[in-house]
Design a protein around this motif. Structure first.
Motif, PDB file in Angstrom:
ATOM      1  N   ARG A   1       0.850  -1.152  -0.054  1.00 31.72           N
ATOM      2  CA  ARG A   1      -0.098   0.227  -0.074  1.00 31.72           C
ATOM      3  C   ARG A   1       0.955   1.302   0.011  1.00 31.72           C
ATOM      4  O   ARG A   1       0.488   2.250  -0.920  1.00 31.72           O
ATOM      5  CB  ARG A   1      -0.904  -0.246   1.151  1.00 31.72           C
ATOM      6  CG  ARG A   1      -1.946   1.023   1.142  1.00 31.72           C
ATOM      7  CD  ARG A   1      -2.852   0.969   2.168  1.00 31.72           C
ATOM      8  NE  ARG A   1      -3.484  -0.584   2.480  1.00 31.72           N
ATOM      9  CZ  ARG A   1      -3.471  -1.403   3.465  1.00 31.72           C
ATOM     10  NH1 ARG A   1      -2.805  -0.779   4.610  1.00 31.72           N
ATOM     11  NH2 ARG A   1      -4.035  -2.516   3.336  1.00 31.72           N
ATOM     12  N   GLY A   2       1.766   1.228   0.784  1.00 28.00           N
ATOM     13  CA  GLY A   2       2.951   2.399   0.927  1.00 28.00           C
ATOM     14  C   GLY A   2       3.497   2.640  -0.496  1.00 28.00           C
ATOM     15  O   GLY A   2       3.853   3.737  -1.200  1.00 28.00           O
TER      16      GLY A   2
ATOM     17  N   ILE B   1       4.126   5.757  -5.597  1.00 23.79           N
ATOM     18  CA  ILE B   1       3.947   5.904  -7.042  1.00 23.79           C
ATOM     19  C   ILE B   1       3.075   6.775  -7.478  1.00 23.79           C
ATOM     20  O   ILE B   1       3.148   7.875  -8.283  1.00 23.79           O
ATOM     21  CB  ILE B   1       3.589   4.410  -7.627  1.00 23.79           C
ATOM     22  CG1 ILE B   1       4.623   3.321  -7.694  1.00 23.79           C
ATOM     23  CG2 ILE B   1       3.391   4.720  -9.087  1.00 23.79           C
ATOM     24  CD1 ILE B   1       3.970   1.981  -7.945  1.00 23.79           C
ATOM     25  N   LEU B   2       1.793   6.877  -6.843  1.00 26.20           N
ATOM     26  CA  LEU B   2       0.846   8.111  -7.169  1.00 26.20           C
ATOM     27  C   LEU B   2       1.249   9.306  -6.813  1.00 26.20           C
ATOM     28  O   LEU B   2       1.161  10.552  -7.372  1.00 26.20           O
ATOM     29  CB  LEU B   2      -0.519   7.544  -6.160  1.00 26.20           C
ATOM     30  CG  LEU B   2      -1.087   6.220  -6.845  1.00 26.20           C
ATOM     31  CD1 LEU B   2      -2.166   6.100  -5.996  1.00 26.20           C
ATOM     32  CD2 LEU B   2      -1.327   6.253  -8.369  1.00 26.20           C
TER      33      LEU B   2
ATOM     34  N   ALA C   1      -4.328  -1.654  -6.207  1.00 26.80           N
ATOM     35  CA  ALA C   1      -4.710  -3.285  -6.099  1.00 26.80           C
ATOM     36  C   ALA C   1      -3.761  -3.786  -6.042  1.00 26.80           C
ATOM     37  O   ALA C   1      -3.675  -5.074  -5.617  1.00 26.80           O
ATOM     38  CB  ALA C   1      -5.985  -3.486  -7.064  1.00 26.80           C
ATOM     39  N   CYS C   2      -2.609  -3.558  -6.594  1.00 21.68           N
ATOM     40  CA  CYS C   2      -1.350  -4.410  -6.837  1.00 21.68           C
ATOM     41  C   CYS C   2      -0.557  -4.658  -5.398  1.00 21.68           C
ATOM     42  O   CYS C   2      -0.434  -3.951  -4.478  1.00 21.68           O
ATOM     43  CB  CYS C   2      -0.242  -3.678  -7.737  1.00 21.68           C
ATOM     44  SG  CYS C   2       1.073  -4.784  -8.141  1.00 21.68           S
ATOM     45  N   THR C   3      -0.289  -5.954  -5.207  1.00 23.40           N
ATOM     46  CA  THR C   3       0.120  -6.503  -4.093  1.00 23.40           C
ATOM     47  C   THR C   3       1.557  -7.230  -4.223  1.00 23.40           C
ATOM     48  O   THR C   3       2.410  -7.654  -3.512  1.00 23.40           O
ATOM     49  CB  THR C   3      -0.672  -7.577  -3.381  1.00 23.40           C
ATOM     50  OG1 THR C   3      -0.680  -8.595  -3.983  1.00 23.40           O
ATOM     51  CG2 THR C   3      -1.901  -6.917  -2.891  1.00 23.40           C
TER      52      THR C   3
ATOM     53  N   LEU D   1       5.601  -3.352  -8.121  1.00 27.87           N
ATOM     54  CA  LEU D   1       5.454  -1.867  -7.654  1.00 27.87           C
ATOM     55  C   LEU D   1       6.783  -1.252  -7.716  1.00 27.87           C
ATOM     56  O   LEU D   1       6.785  -0.032  -7.838  1.00 27.87           O
ATOM     57  CB  LEU D   1       4.495  -2.174  -6.032  1.00 27.87           C
ATOM     58  CG  LEU D   1       3.312  -2.453  -6.079  1.00 27.87           C
ATOM     59  CD1 LEU D   1       2.989  -2.908  -4.577  1.00 27.87           C
ATOM     60  CD2 LEU D   1       2.453  -1.179  -6.617  1.00 27.87           C
ATOM     61  N   ASP D   2       7.762  -1.989  -7.338  1.00 25.37           N
ATOM     62  CA  ASP D   2       9.184  -1.250  -7.255  1.00 25.37           C
ATOM     63  C   ASP D   2       9.622  -0.935  -8.720  1.00 25.37           C
ATOM     64  O   ASP D   2      10.088   0.119  -8.874  1.00 25.37           O
ATOM     65  CB  ASP D   2      10.169  -2.301  -6.817  1.00 25.37           C
ATOM     66  CG  ASP D   2      11.626  -1.508  -6.775  1.00 25.37           C
ATOM     67  OD1 ASP D   2      11.710  -0.718  -5.925  1.00 25.37           O
ATOM     68  OD2 ASP D   2      12.453  -2.400  -7.595  1.00 25.37           O
TER      69      ASP D   2
END
Length: 85
Positions: free
Chosen positions: A32-33, A38-39, A59-61, A66-67
């Protein structure tokens, strides 16, 4: 001052389940962080973030994904630059 005592399970099975649950919670929090970072980077760069892209990012876990997205966001001029769409 209030203190919270952490319950110590007597059963090995319950200790393992509690530890696994805690790890999963930490991973969700980390994801979530990363998504919020990113946002934030995209917003700071003035990139428009459509609702669908925002939802996909949040929604991505997958921490590796994410990195990757966060590294791309640093130089992105569009959301497509980040998501590779």
């Amino acid at each position: 001052m209030t203190t919270t005592a952490r319950y110590e399970y007597h059963s090995e099975l319950f200790r393992e389940l509690a530890a696994k649950h805690e790890e999963q919670g930490e991973a969700r929090g980390e994801a979530r962080g990363e998504a919020r970072a990113i946002l934030t980077v995209l917003d700071g760069r003035g990139v428009t973030i459509p609702a669908e892209a925002r939802e996909r990012i949040l929604a991505c876990t997958d921490l590796a994904q994410l990195d990757t997205w966060l590294r791309r966001a640093v130089n992105a001029t569009t959301v497509d630059d980040v998501l590779g769409a």
